[in-house]
Structures are given as C-alpha cells and as structure tokens.
Design an enzyme around this catalytic site. Structure first.
Site, PDB file in Angstrom:
ATOM      1  N   LYS A   1      -0.101   3.320  -6.000  1.00 15.01           N
ATOM      2  CA  LYS A   1      -0.495   1.952  -5.740  1.00 15.01           C
ATOM      3  C   LYS A   1      -0.457   1.658  -4.245  1.00 15.01           C
ATOM      4  O   LYS A   1       0.466   2.078  -3.546  1.00 15.01           O
ATOM      5  CB  LYS A   1       0.477   1.022  -6.481  1.00 15.01           C
ATOM      6  CG  LYS A   1      -0.011  -0.394  -6.647  1.00 15.01           C
ATOM      7  CD  LYS A   1       0.935  -1.159  -7.555  1.00 15.01           C
ATOM      8  CE  LYS A   1       0.447  -2.569  -7.779  1.00 15.01           C
ATOM      9  NZ  LYS A   1       1.372  -3.303  -8.691  1.00 15.01           N
TER      10      LYS A   1
ATOM     11  N   TYR B   1      14.518  -2.134 -16.368  1.00  9.47           N
ATOM     12  CA  TYR B   1      14.456  -1.259 -17.537  1.00  9.47           C
ATOM     13  C   TYR B   1      15.839  -0.957 -18.098  1.00  9.47           C
ATOM     14  O   TYR B   1      15.957  -0.261 -19.101  1.00  9.47           O
ATOM     15  CB  TYR B   1      13.769   0.061 -17.179  1.00  9.47           C
ATOM     16  CG  TYR B   1      12.317  -0.113 -16.825  1.00  9.47           C
ATOM     17  CD1 TYR B   1      11.376  -0.361 -17.810  1.00  9.47           C
ATOM     18  CD2 TYR B   1      11.884  -0.040 -15.504  1.00  9.47           C
ATOM     19  CE1 TYR B   1      10.043  -0.527 -17.491  1.00  9.47           C
ATOM     20  CE2 TYR B   1      10.556  -0.201 -15.173  1.00  9.47           C
ATOM     21  CZ  TYR B   1       9.632  -0.450 -16.179  1.00  9.47           C
ATOM     22  OH  TYR B   1       8.323  -0.616 -15.861  1.00  9.47           O
TER      23      TYR B   1
ATOM     24  N   ARG C   1       0.966   6.401 -13.458  1.00  7.34           N
ATOM     25  CA  ARG C   1      -0.017   5.381 -13.759  1.00  7.34           C
ATOM     26  C   ARG C   1      -1.310   6.066 -14.218  1.00  7.34           C
ATOM     27  O   ARG C   1      -1.569   7.221 -13.879  1.00  7.34           O
ATOM     28  CB  ARG C   1      -0.307   4.526 -12.529  1.00  7.34           C
ATOM     29  CG  ARG C   1       0.903   3.788 -11.970  1.00  7.34           C
ATOM     30  CD  ARG C   1       0.523   2.964 -10.746  1.00  7.34           C
ATOM     31  NE  ARG C   1       1.657   2.206 -10.198  1.00  7.34           N
ATOM     32  CZ  ARG C   1       2.457   2.636  -9.252  1.00  7.34           C
ATOM     33  NH1 ARG C   1       2.274   3.857  -8.718  1.00  7.34           N
ATOM     34  NH2 ARG C   1       3.458   1.884  -8.820  1.00  7.34           N
TER      35      ARG C   1
ATOM     36  N   ARG D   1       4.384   4.541 -19.052  1.00  2.92           N
ATOM     37  CA  ARG D   1       5.210   4.420 -17.846  1.00  2.92           C
ATOM     38  C   ARG D   1       6.482   3.635 -18.151  1.00  2.92           C
ATOM     39  O   ARG D   1       7.581   4.015 -17.739  1.00  2.92           O
ATOM     40  CB  ARG D   1       4.387   3.748 -16.744  1.00  2.92           C
ATOM     41  CG  ARG D   1       5.093   3.631 -15.387  1.00  2.92           C
ATOM     42  CD  ARG D   1       4.081   3.137 -14.356  1.00  2.92           C
ATOM     43  NE  ARG D   1       4.702   2.812 -13.090  1.00  2.92           N
ATOM     44  CZ  ARG D   1       4.956   3.679 -12.107  1.00  2.92           C
ATOM     45  NH1 ARG D   1       4.671   4.966 -12.289  1.00  2.92           N
ATOM     46  NH2 ARG D   1       5.496   3.294 -10.972  1.00  2.92           N
TER      47      ARG D   1
ATOM     48  N   HIS E   1      -0.355   1.967 -19.811  1.00  7.33           N
ATOM     49  CA  HIS E   1       0.798   1.689 -18.953  1.00  7.33           C
ATOM     50  C   HIS E   1       2.106   1.676 -19.735  1.00  7.33           C
ATOM     51  O   HIS E   1       3.188   1.778 -19.144  1.00  7.33           O
ATOM     52  CB  HIS E   1       0.600   0.352 -18.234  1.00  7.33           C
ATOM     53  CG  HIS E   1       1.367   0.248 -16.946  1.00  7.33           C
ATOM     54  ND1 HIS E   1       1.035   0.976 -15.817  1.00  7.33           N
ATOM     55  CD2 HIS E   1       2.464  -0.480 -16.602  1.00  7.33           C
ATOM     56  CE1 HIS E   1       1.882   0.699 -14.842  1.00  7.33           C
ATOM     57  NE2 HIS E   1       2.764  -0.183 -15.290  1.00  7.33           N
TER      58      HIS E   1
ATOM     59  N   HIS F   1       8.959   2.813  -7.063  1.00  8.58           N
ATOM     60  CA  HIS F   1       9.150   1.373  -6.896  1.00  8.58           C
ATOM     61  C   HIS F   1       9.625   1.076  -5.483  1.00  8.58           C
ATOM     62  O   HIS F   1      10.387   1.855  -4.903  1.00  8.58           O
ATOM     63  CB  HIS F   1      10.188   0.852  -7.892  1.00  8.58           C
ATOM     64  CG  HIS F   1       9.659   0.720  -9.284  1.00  8.58           C
ATOM     65  ND1 HIS F   1      10.463   0.749 -10.400  1.00  8.58           N
ATOM     66  CD2 HIS F   1       8.383   0.565  -9.750  1.00  8.58           C
ATOM     67  CE1 HIS F   1       9.715   0.611 -11.482  1.00  8.58           C
ATOM     68  NE2 HIS F   1       8.473   0.496 -11.115  1.00  8.58           N
TER      69      HIS F   1
END
Length: 567
Positions: free
Chosen positions: A424, A545, A397, A513, A510, A536
């Site tokens: 995060k 994805y 990120r 990413r 972003h 994640h």
C-alpha cells in the site's frame, strides 16, 4: 490483397437473399438423390458452367445461397439442411425439398424494438454494444442521434462498425419512432460521467467562493475538475485511483446538479446535506441505476444508497482531498472537517471480518472437494486452494498477490524464504513464507507443470497464473474467483453452520489477511512480528486483532466471578 474468384463458381452470382431458380433447385435435388454433380449440372443447368468451371462448386454455390436465404429469414433450423456434409438419397432429397418449400412461405422478418442487438447486427458489433450497456434495439436507437461522430461515446465501436449500425437503421426507419415511444430519452438534467459534461462557467470553480488567491496556489489547475484530477494523479495504484475518483466525481456532480454551486464553493452545511444524500440519493431516476459502462446512457453514479460504513469512507476520502487542496493553496477551507457518521467509530477496523481456526478448517475442507463434489474445473480448484493456503499463511493483500512473481522470492542465509512485495502506498516490504505457504506454492507449481527448484524458475512467472496459460490475473479477477468460492462454501455449510454461511456470503479476499493476523497472534506471535509481516505503520493497528474468542472470554470471566461476594 484481393482474393481471386474461384473458377469453380459462376461468373455472375444471384443475390444471396433470393432463392435459386427452378433449374438450379432441380440440379440440387438430382444431386441429392444420387447423381454426380457433373451429371446434375449437365442435365439441368449446363449453360451456366463456365469454361473450365467445376460442377461441384456450382452445387456448393446453390447450397450456400439457400443457407444464406434461410439465415436472412432467421430460420437456422432450415439452414442446417444446406450446410456441412450433405446426406444423399431419396429421404435426404425430400427433406431438402420440404425445407425449400418452407422457405418460400417464410415472411421477411421485421426487427422489433425489444430484440437483442445480437439478433440483427454482426457479432463483433453486438459484443461492443453489450459491453457499453446497450442490449436492445430500443436502447441503440437512442444512441444514434442525427449528428456526426455519435459513436465516439461508445467505447470500442469505431467508424466502421458505426457505419454498419447506421445502415441497419437506414433500412428500418420505423424503429426510431417505436423506440422513442417506449424508452425514456435522457433529459438534459440527467447525470453523466464528469468527462462527458460541459460545466457552466459559474459552477466550474474558476470563481469558487473559497478559492485561495491564485498567486499563492501551487497547482496549474484553473477549475475544480482540473484540481481534482491533479489530486487523483498522486495515486498510482489503479484500484485506489478508481475508488477515489468515484467519491470525488459523485460530490462534484452533486454540487453542480443538486446545489448549483462549484466544488470550491461548498459550505459545511452543504457537506452535512451531502452526508444525508449518500444514504438516500434522490431523485432515484437521476442518481441510481444498476452498474453499467460509463459510456452507457443508463449509467448513474450510484447503484443504491450507501451503508454507514461506506458513507464514512466516502466522507473520509473527500476530507482528505480537501486537506490536500488546502495544502496546495487551491482552496481555503475544508467543508468536511468534523463531519462524522452516527454509529461509526472514528478509527479502527472491523476485525470480525475473518475466520476463526474452526471456521477455517471447515472452509478448507470444502476447498479440498471443489472439483469432484461441487463441479469446479480442476485448474480453477487447484488455483483456489493455493490462494487460500498462501493468503492465509502470508497475509498478503490481493493486489500484492496478483503482482508477485517467482523472482520476488529469496532465501536468506538461515534458510528462511521471503517474498518481496510492493504494498500500500507503493511501499516496498517483505513477507516471510511459512511452511503452509511454501507447501502450497510447490504443489501449485507442480500442478502448473513448472519447476519446483528455485534455480530453474523463470523470475518473470507470476505466482498466480491464469487458467488459460502462465500469464497472471488481475485483482478484480481474483476477487470474482474468491467470491465464487465463498458462495460455494456458504451453500455447502448453510445447513450445518448457518452463522458461518452468513459470514461467507459477506466475505472478500481481504478476509484472508484478517484471518492470518488473528491466527498468528492467537498462536503466540509477538505483536511487532505480526505488525512487520502485515507492514502496518503502527503496532496499535495490529493490536486490534488481539481479540479473544467470545466463548472462551465468557467462560473465563464467568469462572473468575462465579463466587458470592466475600465480606
């Protein structure tokens, strides 16, 4: 510390905003024509030279007086005749004489309300005012009300600079009336940042319709504003706190101004009305304006109506806030529970915001030519290539990249390099550094004239350096640099690949990413591997994805069902 007057200057100087008298101008012209300063002063103004004084300094004083007079008349073209190294000779003397005559006939300039503040105020004062969104004298006039400490609402101004502003307006009182005739004075009903408003007691939440019993509340907050501030304080990441504050502030202001109720009195019907309001904030003059500083009178909560995606984000933030307030027993109900935005999925992410392998190749080709083909400064181009390769190889990120230092890199027993990050939600994790990332880092370190060997690294050195030194940069600065690059690439590729150019005009940091995740999965990496590298919480997020190339999918499905139906 007081500065001593030079003995070379006259004991009593003439006012700088007046022209020198005829004798002083004669001495200056004689000096310009070729006499020495001693001869020129001795011939025309010998009585003005103090004992032990310098004739050269007297000539310099005359030139400075003329330069200041020219500046006061805003004639910089004439002021240059009296500054810097003087040319001497008959031609130079004539040019100076003509400049003096032009100054005699130049009227005193009068400020106009549309003038830029930098034309009349000191540079430092003008810079602070512009940062606060005050660009013209008209706008500034309305920020100098006849009350004490008006300047506290202008960040960075201070009492000393405010005194300079007040002195200017005191000498030009006519500006106030002219400005008020042309610039709309903010009305009492105009929206202001929540830290600048005094909320009436009946809508501040102390008696909110859905307040829980005070005895059961685990917050010390007495009103809605204090309760929201407690919720915001939970989020330590500055970017997250800014984003959440924006949504909470918009709702609180709307509730008070448009509905006339407290935040803690909002109903589900209010929440539905707010959803519609986000798409089209009205009245526009009250709610919408170009982005500017919060201290500016032109500030508004919105720069325009929100898209469906932004509306859905705002509602999800507000619903989360109310869930927390319920958990802390501040309120009893969540008015945003169950409120959805038409056309938006309840969960998931837009995986189209990324670049395919072919698109990445084109973008990377543009990056290789930034300095010699597209006018980029070499250090900026070098840094951008590092950001692209390192971001594509690691999936970091933006906040993680700007916060990383060389000391966060370690090599394990197997020789693999890892970067430790705080991601995060302030969660610690580590990301593997593949060959593309390691190569980009080594190249970038050489370009920054830093050691490549980890044994010689300063662990405090940021991975991403500023252009003016080894200090790091902010996520906002990185965002601006990458938007500039994507715009450059879009312009270059507009003719050969319009679809990619359109994507790049929407791209953000972003996207690297997203591109990292898609490329890794298409190359055969396991879902769990990519999940762990992206950090994640769930493999279901990473699985988003797993999308095949549309062209390949159409070709393969078409081939599978190309025959006639068999009997």
């Amino acid at each position: 510390m007081k500065t001593r007057r030079s003995a070379a200057e006259p004991a009593q100087e003439q006012p700088l905003l007046e022209l020198p008298d005829a004798a002083a101008l004669s001495a200056l012209r004689a000096w310009q024509e070729g006499l020495s300063s001693r001869e020129a002063v001795g011939r025309f103004i010998p009585e003005r030279r103090p004992a032990g004084g310098s004739s050269r300094s007297m000539i310099g004083h005359i030139r400075r007086q003329l330069a200041a007079f020219a500046a006061s008349r805003q004639r910089e073209d004439l002021a240059r005749h009296f500054t810097g190294t003087a040319r001497k000779g008959a031609a130079a003397a004539r040019a100076v004489a003509q400049a003096v005559e032009a100054l005699r006939s130049t009227p005193t300039p009068q400020p106009l309300i549309g003038d830029d503040v930098g034309r009349w105020l000191p540079p430092r004062v003008a810079a602070v005012l512009r940062k606060a969104g005050i660009r013209t004298l008209a706008e500034l006039t309305l920020r100098v009300p006849r009350r004490r400490r008006w300047w506290t609402a202008v960040a960075g101004l201070g009492p000393a600079m405010a005194t300079q502003v007040e002195a200017f307006f005191a000498s030009h009182p006519e500006l106030t009336e002219r400005a008020r005739a042309l610039v709309a004075v903010p009305q009492q009903g105009d929206v202001r940042p929540w830290e600048h408003i005094a909320v009436p007691a009946d809508v501040d939440g102390t008696q909110g319709a859905f307040r829980a019993p005070r005895a059961s509340c685990s917050l010390r907050a007495n009103n809605d504003y204090e309760a929201v501030q407690s919720w915001l304080a939970l989020h330590e990441a500055p970017a997250t706190q800014r984003a959440y504050r924006k949504e909470a502030e918009r709702l609180l202001l709307w509730a008070i101004v448009e509905r006339g109720v407290a935040l803690s009195s909002l109903t589900t019907e209010d929440a539905v009305a707010y959803r519609a309001f986000l798409r089209h904030p009205a009245p526009r003059s009250r709610w919408i304006a170009p982005a500017t500083a919060r201290s500016s009178p032109l500030w508004r909560p919105f720069t325009g109506g929100l898209s469906p995606r932004s509306t859905a984000y705002a509602l999800s933030v507000l619903s989360a806030m109310f869930r927390w307030l319920i958990d802390k027993r501040y309120v009893l109900a969540n008015p945003f529970a169950g409120i959805r935005v038409r056309g938006m999925r309840a969960a998931g992410m837009d995986t189209t915001r990324g670049l395919s392998g072919a698109e990445w190749g084109l973008v990377r080709t543009v990056a290789d030519a930034l300095e010699w083909a597209y006018g980029w400064e070499p250090r900026a181009a070098q840094r951008m290539r590092f950001v692209l390769d390192f971001g594509f190889g690691t999936g970091l990120r933006a906040s993680e990249l700007v916060g990383a230092t060389l000391g966060n890199i370690e090599t394990d027993a197997g020789g693999d390099a890892w970067l430790h990050v705080v991601g995060k939600g302030s969660k610690a994790g580590k990301v593997v550094l593949p060959l593309i990332a390691r190569g980009a880092l080594e190249t970038y370190l050489v370009q920054r004239r830093l050691p490549v060997s980890p044994a010689k690294w300063d662990p405090r050195t940021p991975l991403l350096g500023s252009l003016n030194g080894e200090a790091g940069i902010t996520a906002r600065r990185l965002w601006a640099a990458m938007k500039r690059f994507f715009s450059t690439a879009a312009a270059v590729l507009a003719d050969v690949n319009p679809a990619l150019a359109e994507k790049l005009n929407r791209a953000s940091p972003h996207w690297l990413r997203h591109s990292h995740a898609s490329h890794a999965l298409e190359a055969g990496a396991d879902l769990t591997t990519v999940r762990d590298n992206l950090r994640h919480a769930s493999v279901s997020t990473t699985s988003l994805y797993l999308h095949a190339d549309d062209e390949r999918r159409a070709r393969q499905i078409g081939a599978a069902f190309s025959g006639r139906r068999q009997r």
